[in-house]
Design a protein around this motif. Structure first.
Motif, PDB file in Angstrom:
ATOM      1  N   UNK A   1      13.138  10.395  -0.376  1.00  0.00           N
ATOM      2  CA  UNK A   1      14.536  10.852  -0.398  1.00  0.00           C
ATOM      3  C   UNK A   1      14.838  11.690   0.834  1.00  0.00           C
ATOM      4  N   UNK A   2      15.233  11.097   1.930  1.00  0.00           N
ATOM      5  CA  UNK A   2      15.485   9.668   2.127  1.00  0.00           C
ATOM      6  C   UNK A   2      14.170   8.919   2.366  1.00  0.00           C
ATOM      7  N   UNK A   3      14.227   7.602   2.223  1.00  0.00           N
ATOM      8  CA  UNK A   3      13.051   6.772   2.452  1.00  0.00           C
ATOM      9  C   UNK A   3      12.679   6.868   3.928  1.00  0.00           C
ATOM     10  N   UNK A   4      11.428   7.239   4.177  1.00  0.00           N
ATOM     11  CA  UNK A   4      10.964   7.310   5.558  1.00  0.00           C
ATOM     12  C   UNK A   4       9.448   7.209   5.617  1.00  0.00           C
ATOM     13  N   UNK A   5       8.982   6.748   6.767  1.00  0.00           N
ATOM     14  CA  UNK A   5       7.566   6.740   7.070  1.00  0.00           C
ATOM     15  C   UNK A   5       7.421   7.313   8.468  1.00  0.00           C
ATOM     16  N   UNK A   6       6.555   8.279   8.618  1.00  0.00           N
ATOM     17  CA  UNK A   6       6.275   8.854   9.928  1.00  0.00           C
ATOM     18  C   UNK A   6       4.780   8.723  10.184  1.00  0.00           C
ATOM     19  N   UNK A   7       4.434   8.205  11.356  1.00  0.00           N
ATOM     20  CA  UNK A   7       3.027   8.106  11.730  1.00  0.00           C
ATOM     21  C   UNK A   7       2.719   9.187  12.755  1.00  0.00           C
ATOM     22  N   UNK A   8       1.528   9.772  12.652  1.00  0.00           N
ATOM     23  CA  UNK A   8       1.137  10.836  13.567  1.00  0.00           C
ATOM     24  C   UNK A   8       0.948  10.278  14.975  1.00  0.00           C
TER      25      UNK A   8
ATOM     26  N   UNK B   1       0.844  -1.203   0.000  1.00  0.00           N
ATOM     27  CA  UNK B   1       0.000   0.000   0.000  1.00  0.00           C
ATOM     28  C   UNK B   1       0.874   1.245   0.000  1.00  0.00           C
ATOM     29  N   UNK B   2       1.892   1.266   0.860  1.00  0.00           N
ATOM     30  CA  UNK B   2       2.767   2.438   0.935  1.00  0.00           C
ATOM     31  C   UNK B   2       3.472   2.674  -0.399  1.00  0.00           C
ATOM     32  N   UNK B   3       3.938   1.607  -1.007  1.00  0.00           N
ATOM     33  CA  UNK B   3       4.611   1.738  -2.308  1.00  0.00           C
ATOM     34  C   UNK B   3       3.630   2.264  -3.355  1.00  0.00           C
ATOM     35  N   UNK B   4       2.397   1.761  -3.331  1.00  0.00           N
ATOM     36  CA  UNK B   4       1.386   2.197  -4.303  1.00  0.00           C
ATOM     37  C   UNK B   4       1.006   3.663  -4.093  1.00  0.00           C
ATOM     38  N   UNK B   5       0.918   4.100  -2.852  1.00  0.00           N
ATOM     39  CA  UNK B   5       0.510   5.475  -2.564  1.00  0.00           C
ATOM     40  C   UNK B   5       1.609   6.477  -2.885  1.00  0.00           C
ATOM     41  N   UNK B   6       2.848   6.116  -2.626  1.00  0.00           N
ATOM     42  CA  UNK B   6       3.964   7.016  -2.888  1.00  0.00           C
ATOM     43  C   UNK B   6       4.081   8.115  -1.853  1.00  0.00           C
ATOM     44  N   UNK B   7       5.012   9.038  -2.098  1.00  0.00           N
ATOM     45  CA  UNK B   7       5.262  10.110  -1.139  1.00  0.00           C
ATOM     46  C   UNK B   7       4.028  10.987  -0.925  1.00  0.00           C
TER      47      UNK B   7
ATOM     48  N   UNK C   1      -6.670   7.831   1.817  1.00  0.00           N
ATOM     49  CA  UNK C   1      -6.927   9.193   1.341  1.00  0.00           C
ATOM     50  C   UNK C   1      -5.599   9.936   1.337  1.00  0.00           C
ATOM     51  N   UNK C   2      -5.294  10.551   0.218  1.00  0.00           N
ATOM     52  CA  UNK C   2      -4.048  11.289   0.052  1.00  0.00           C
ATOM     53  C   UNK C   2      -4.360  12.775  -0.053  1.00  0.00           C
ATOM     54  N   UNK C   3      -3.641  13.576   0.736  1.00  0.00           N
ATOM     55  CA  UNK C   3      -3.798  15.028   0.655  1.00  0.00           C
ATOM     56  C   UNK C   3      -3.326  15.471  -0.717  1.00  0.00           C
ATOM     57  N   UNK C   4      -4.184  16.153  -1.464  1.00  0.00           N
ATOM     58  CA  UNK C   4      -3.856  16.604  -2.817  1.00  0.00           C
ATOM     59  C   UNK C   4      -4.664  17.861  -3.125  1.00  0.00           C
ATOM     60  N   UNK C   5      -4.200  18.624  -4.077  1.00  0.00           N
ATOM     61  CA  UNK C   5      -4.912  19.827  -4.531  1.00  0.00           C
ATOM     62  C   UNK C   5      -5.549  19.538  -5.879  1.00  0.00           C
ATOM     63  N   UNK C   6      -6.740  19.965  -6.172  1.00  0.00           N
ATOM     64  CA  UNK C   6      -7.542  20.866  -5.375  1.00  0.00           C
ATOM     65  C   UNK C   6      -8.343  20.162  -4.284  1.00  0.00           C
TER      66      UNK C   6
END
Length: 162
Positions: A63-70, A29-35, A99-104
């Motif tokens: 860059x660098x590879x990381x995952x941060x959880x709230x 899932x993380x790979x599919x969602x991307x940064x 759900x990915x934060x995106x504009x608009x």
């Protein structure tokens, strides 16, 4: 007579296998969602009829590879619900929405649990799930087809779409 049927405790080997699949599924899932900034939500129905859900917010970077959880407790609860959904003996239905934060506006995709793995949800069904109720202050999300996730124990194919 109890109001709900009792849950049968899954055996240890099944739970351990589901834990391994959960790690693989979340990595896919993380790979599919991307940064980006993402919210994962899981909803499931247990065999006793109880409905469970949880949400976790996370940030992915390459860059660098990381995952941060709230909130680590939220992430652990979501992962635990996914373990039991993928194991399957105590859950009759489950879905994972990203759900990915995106504009608009935010974008959303989702997967249902079938045969011990995450399978892409039908976008029409997903749209019905994520559409805000009339009068709600919730933001309408753009729905897109979830990618097929590769299961390391057996490659998923396009026929795995709902």
């Amino acid at each position: 007579m109890p109001a709900r049927p009792e849950l049968i405790c899954p055996d240890e080997a099944s739970t351990e296998a589901a834990m391994a699949r959960t790690l693989d599924a979340l990595a896919a899932v993380f790979q599919a969602l991307g940064p980006g900034e993402h919210t994962l939500s899981i909803a499931s129905t247990r065999t006793d009829g109880a409905q469970l859900s949880h949400t976790a917010d996370l940030s992915l970077a390459t860059d660098p590879v990381r995952m941060a959880v709230l909130d680590e407790d939220d992430y652990a609860a979501l992962a635990m619900l996914l373990v039991f959904a993928l194991e399957g003996s105590t859950v009759t239905a489950a879905a994972l929405i990203a759900t990915t934060a995106a504009e608009p506006r935010p974008r959303a995709c989702g997967w249902t649990v079938r045969e011990g793995w995450l399978r892409p949800m039908d976008t029409a069904g997903l749209q019905a799930v994520v559409t805000p109720c009339p009068g709600s202050s919730a933001v309408n999300r753009e729905v897109y087809p979830a990618p097929v996730l590769i299961n390391p124990s057996g490659a998923a194919t396009e026929s795995d779409r709902d």
